[in-house]
Write a protein that holds these residues in place. Structure first.
Motif, PDB file in Angstrom:
ATOM      1  N   GLN A   7       0.916  -1.246   0.223  1.00 39.76           N
ATOM      2  CA  GLN A   7      -0.082  -0.208   0.002  1.00 39.76           C
ATOM      3  C   GLN A   7       0.876   1.267  -0.089  1.00 39.76           C
ATOM      4  O   GLN A   7       0.543   2.197  -0.701  1.00 39.76           O
ATOM      5  CB  GLN A   7      -0.819   0.144   1.001  1.00 39.76           C
ATOM      6  N   LEU A   8       1.953   0.987   0.539  1.00 39.73           N
ATOM      7  CA  LEU A   8       3.033   2.289   0.614  1.00 39.73           C
ATOM      8  C   LEU A   8       3.257   2.733  -0.748  1.00 39.73           C
ATOM      9  O   LEU A   8       3.438   3.668  -1.398  1.00 39.73           O
ATOM     10  CB  LEU A   8       4.179   2.244   1.451  1.00 39.73           C
ATOM     11  N   LEU A   9       3.899   1.442  -1.538  1.00 38.84           N
ATOM     12  CA  LEU A   9       4.044   1.593  -2.865  1.00 38.84           C
ATOM     13  C   LEU A   9       3.006   2.251  -3.855  1.00 38.84           C
ATOM     14  O   LEU A   9       3.013   2.984  -4.472  1.00 38.84           O
ATOM     15  CB  LEU A   9       4.402   0.340  -3.558  1.00 38.84           C
ATOM     16  N   ASN A  10       1.718   1.740  -3.609  1.00 38.07           N
ATOM     17  CA  ASN A  10       0.468   2.020  -4.409  1.00 38.07           C
ATOM     18  C   ASN A  10       0.438   3.689  -4.046  1.00 38.07           C
ATOM     19  O   ASN A  10      -0.053   4.521  -4.770  1.00 38.07           O
ATOM     20  CB  ASN A  10      -0.593   1.312  -3.915  1.00 38.07           C
ATOM     21  N   GLY A  11       0.725   4.153  -2.548  1.00 33.84           N
ATOM     22  CA  GLY A  11       0.365   5.400  -2.176  1.00 33.84           C
ATOM     23  C   GLY A  11       1.640   6.378  -2.996  1.00 33.84           C
ATOM     24  O   GLY A  11       1.167   7.518  -3.460  1.00 33.84           O
ATOM     25  N   LEU A  12       2.710   5.667  -3.225  1.00 35.75           N
ATOM     26  CA  LEU A  12       3.776   6.652  -3.752  1.00 35.75           C
ATOM     27  C   LEU A  12       3.419   6.649  -5.140  1.00 35.75           C
ATOM     28  O   LEU A  12       3.519   7.785  -5.891  1.00 35.75           O
ATOM     29  CB  LEU A  12       5.347   5.687  -3.596  1.00 35.75           C
ATOM     30  N   GLN A  13       2.833   5.853  -5.804  1.00 37.23           N
ATOM     31  CA  GLN A  13       2.523   5.741  -7.205  1.00 37.23           C
ATOM     32  C   GLN A  13       1.284   6.614  -7.604  1.00 37.23           C
ATOM     33  O   GLN A  13       1.552   7.608  -8.596  1.00 37.23           O
ATOM     34  CB  GLN A  13       2.086   4.364  -7.962  1.00 37.23           C
ATOM     35  N   TYR A  14       0.435   6.854  -6.619  1.00 36.00           N
ATOM     36  CA  TYR A  14      -0.672   7.823  -6.777  1.00 36.00           C
ATOM     37  C   TYR A  14      -0.080   9.153  -6.402  1.00 36.00           C
ATOM     38  O   TYR A  14      -0.384  10.320  -7.072  1.00 36.00           O
ATOM     39  CB  TYR A  14      -1.634   7.455  -5.575  1.00 36.00           C
ATOM     40  N   GLY A  15       0.770   9.252  -5.549  1.00 35.38           N
ATOM     41  CA  GLY A  15       1.353  10.634  -5.051  1.00 35.38           C
ATOM     42  C   GLY A  15       2.154  11.236  -6.617  1.00 35.38           C
ATOM     43  O   GLY A  15       2.252  12.212  -6.871  1.00 35.38           O
ATOM     44  N   VAL A  16       2.923  10.101  -7.200  1.00 37.40           N
ATOM     45  CA  VAL A  16       3.832  10.668  -8.147  1.00 37.40           C
ATOM     46  C   VAL A  16       2.720  11.409  -9.581  1.00 37.40           C
ATOM     47  O   VAL A  16       3.026  12.299  -9.831  1.00 37.40           O
ATOM     48  CB  VAL A  16       4.494   9.428  -8.838  1.00 37.40           C
ATOM     49  N   MET A  17       1.428  10.430  -9.428  1.00 39.47           N
ATOM     50  CA  MET A  17       0.447  11.033 -10.524  1.00 39.47           C
ATOM     51  C   MET A  17      -0.018  12.313 -10.044  1.00 39.47           C
ATOM     52  O   MET A  17       0.061  13.413 -10.853  1.00 39.47           O
ATOM     53  CB  MET A  17      -0.682  10.209 -10.456  1.00 39.47           C
ATOM     54  N   LEU A  18      -0.194  12.666  -8.812  1.00 39.40           N
ATOM     55  CA  LEU A  18      -0.646  14.078  -8.608  1.00 39.40           C
ATOM     56  C   LEU A  18       0.414  15.091  -8.502  1.00 39.40           C
ATOM     57  O   LEU A  18       0.163  16.107  -8.776  1.00 39.40           O
ATOM     58  CB  LEU A  18      -1.040  13.905  -6.902  1.00 39.40           C
ATOM     59  N   PHE A  19       1.589  14.793  -8.423  1.00 40.44           N
ATOM     60  CA  PHE A  19       2.760  15.514  -8.737  1.00 40.44           C
ATOM     61  C   PHE A  19       3.009  16.019  -9.940  1.00 40.44           C
ATOM     62  O   PHE A  19       3.007  17.127 -10.174  1.00 40.44           O
ATOM     63  CB  PHE A  19       3.944  14.943  -8.141  1.00 40.44           C
ATOM     64  N   LEU A  20       2.859  15.093 -10.750  1.00 37.80           N
ATOM     65  CA  LEU A  20       3.027  15.335 -12.285  1.00 37.80           C
ATOM     66  C   LEU A  20       1.776  16.380 -12.832  1.00 37.80           C
ATOM     67  O   LEU A  20       1.950  17.556 -13.527  1.00 37.80           O
ATOM     68  CB  LEU A  20       2.720  14.008 -13.095  1.00 37.80           C
ATOM     69  N   LEU A  21       0.590  16.378 -12.344  1.00 34.46           N
ATOM     70  CA  LEU A  21      -0.431  17.266 -12.334  1.00 34.46           C
ATOM     71  C   LEU A  21      -0.367  18.516 -11.592  1.00 34.46           C
ATOM     72  O   LEU A  21      -0.526  19.491 -12.410  1.00 34.46           O
ATOM     73  CB  LEU A  21      -1.756  16.516 -11.876  1.00 34.46           C
ATOM     74  N   ALA A  22       0.065  18.461 -10.431  1.00 34.57           N
ATOM     75  CA  ALA A  22       0.068  19.653  -9.539  1.00 34.57           C
ATOM     76  C   ALA A  22       1.328  20.587  -9.869  1.00 34.57           C
ATOM     77  O   ALA A  22       1.168  21.732  -9.793  1.00 34.57           O
ATOM     78  CB  ALA A  22       0.413  19.060  -8.031  1.00 34.57           C
TER      79      ALA A  22
END
Length: 304
Positions: A7-22
């Motif tokens: 789940q930490l890896l899933n959160g990191l992957q989701y966070g990276v997507m948010l970063f690319l947009l943000a």
């Protein structure tokens, strides 16, 4: 323990997507002072353009330049035809105009591709799972997303902190009028910033394709969380977008994965699931409120 790491890896992957947009959104808002609700539409354009080219050519990798090019060109067209006329207008006019763009782009996508979701094929060699640790199997494509996001973060760091255009971007995020007074072509700077933000949104949209269905309105689904990242990180701060994106991605994923089961230790199953789901959905917004109480301008200053 394996579930927590996953789940930490899933959160990191989701966070990276948010970063690319943000990252793109915080530059546009911080430098140009424009609230661009249509940023999610650029995410959608990149996803559809890249997926279509990948489907026609049979190559996932050829979809990447297609997604980047389509999103960047669309962003430049939006800036030239719409956003440029809104620089001197108040935020309400910007919100109304860019909301109208959302409706227009959604209808254009419906006319071109229909309403049914489409799916992006995984790149060759990234199917299945790989064993990272004994008992921990994880999809290699998600690792590719994480690696891509981290490379983009490093590239943006050097662009913003080690180049002349980065110097202008940092100056523009703190004092636009001074940059204009020094003779810098502020219109060209705005165009470059908007194009870069659109390009990053297109990359995020295409990379999300194999994980999420590419569908009409997909940009609006992630846009609200992206605004939360921008607000928490600090408007105009790439470093803030990265820290807030990763942090919120991990927090949101872990809350959704673990909170309902934790609450079952204190209440009945249905009630625990309902309460846990509700709190998880509000989690990042509650965190934003707490951060703004302590640091009203976000975690990092503009231009950092």
């Amino acid at each position: 323990m394996i579930l927590v790491l996953e789940q930490l890896l899933n959160g990191l992957q989701y966070g990276v997507m948010l970063f690319l947009l943000a990252a793109g959104l915080t530059l546009i808002f911080g430098i140009m002072g424009v609230i661009n609700l249509a940023h999610g539409s650029l995410y959608m354009v990149g996803a559809y353009a890249g997926t279509w080219v990948a489907g026609e050519t049979g190559s996932f990798w050829l979809g990447i330049p297609a997604a980047l090019g389509a999103a960047a060109l669309t962003g430049l067209a939006i800036e030239a035809l719409v956003i440029r006329k809104l620089y001197s207008r108040d935020h309400l006019d910007q919100v109304l105009a860019t909301f109208a763009l959302i409706l227009m782009f959604n209808q254009i996508i419906v006319m071109l591709f229909g309403r049914s979701p489409v799916f992006t094929l995984l790149p060759s060699g990234f199917e299945g799972s790989v064993e990272l640790l004994p008992g921990l199997y994880y999809p290699p494509y998600r690792l590719l997303i994480i690696g891509t996001g981290l490379l983009v973060a490093v590239g943006l760091y050097f662009l913003i902190n080690r180049t002349r255009i980065g110097m202008l971007v940092r100056a523009g995020s703190t004092n636009r009028e001074m940059v204009r007074a020094l003779g810098v072509d502020i219109r060209l700077l705005y165009t470059v910033v908007f194009g870069l933000g659109a390009l990053l949104a297109g990359l995020a949209g295409y990379m999300a394709g194999p994980i999420l269905a590419v569908q009409v309105g997909m940009g609006e689904q992630i846009l609200l969380a992206t605004f939360v990242v921008v607000v928490i990180g600090g408007v105009g701060s790439i470093r803030g977008a990265f820290v807030a994106g990763i942090g919120l991605g991990v927090i949101d994923t872990c809350l959704r994965a673990f909170l309902p089961s934790l609450l079952r230790n204190f209440m009945a199953g249905p009630e625990a699931d309902a309460l846990g789901t509700g709190i998880s959905s509000m989690g990042i917004y509650l965190l934003m409120a707490l951060v703004l109480l302590v640091r009203p301008k976000g975690l990092f200053a503009a231009g950092s």
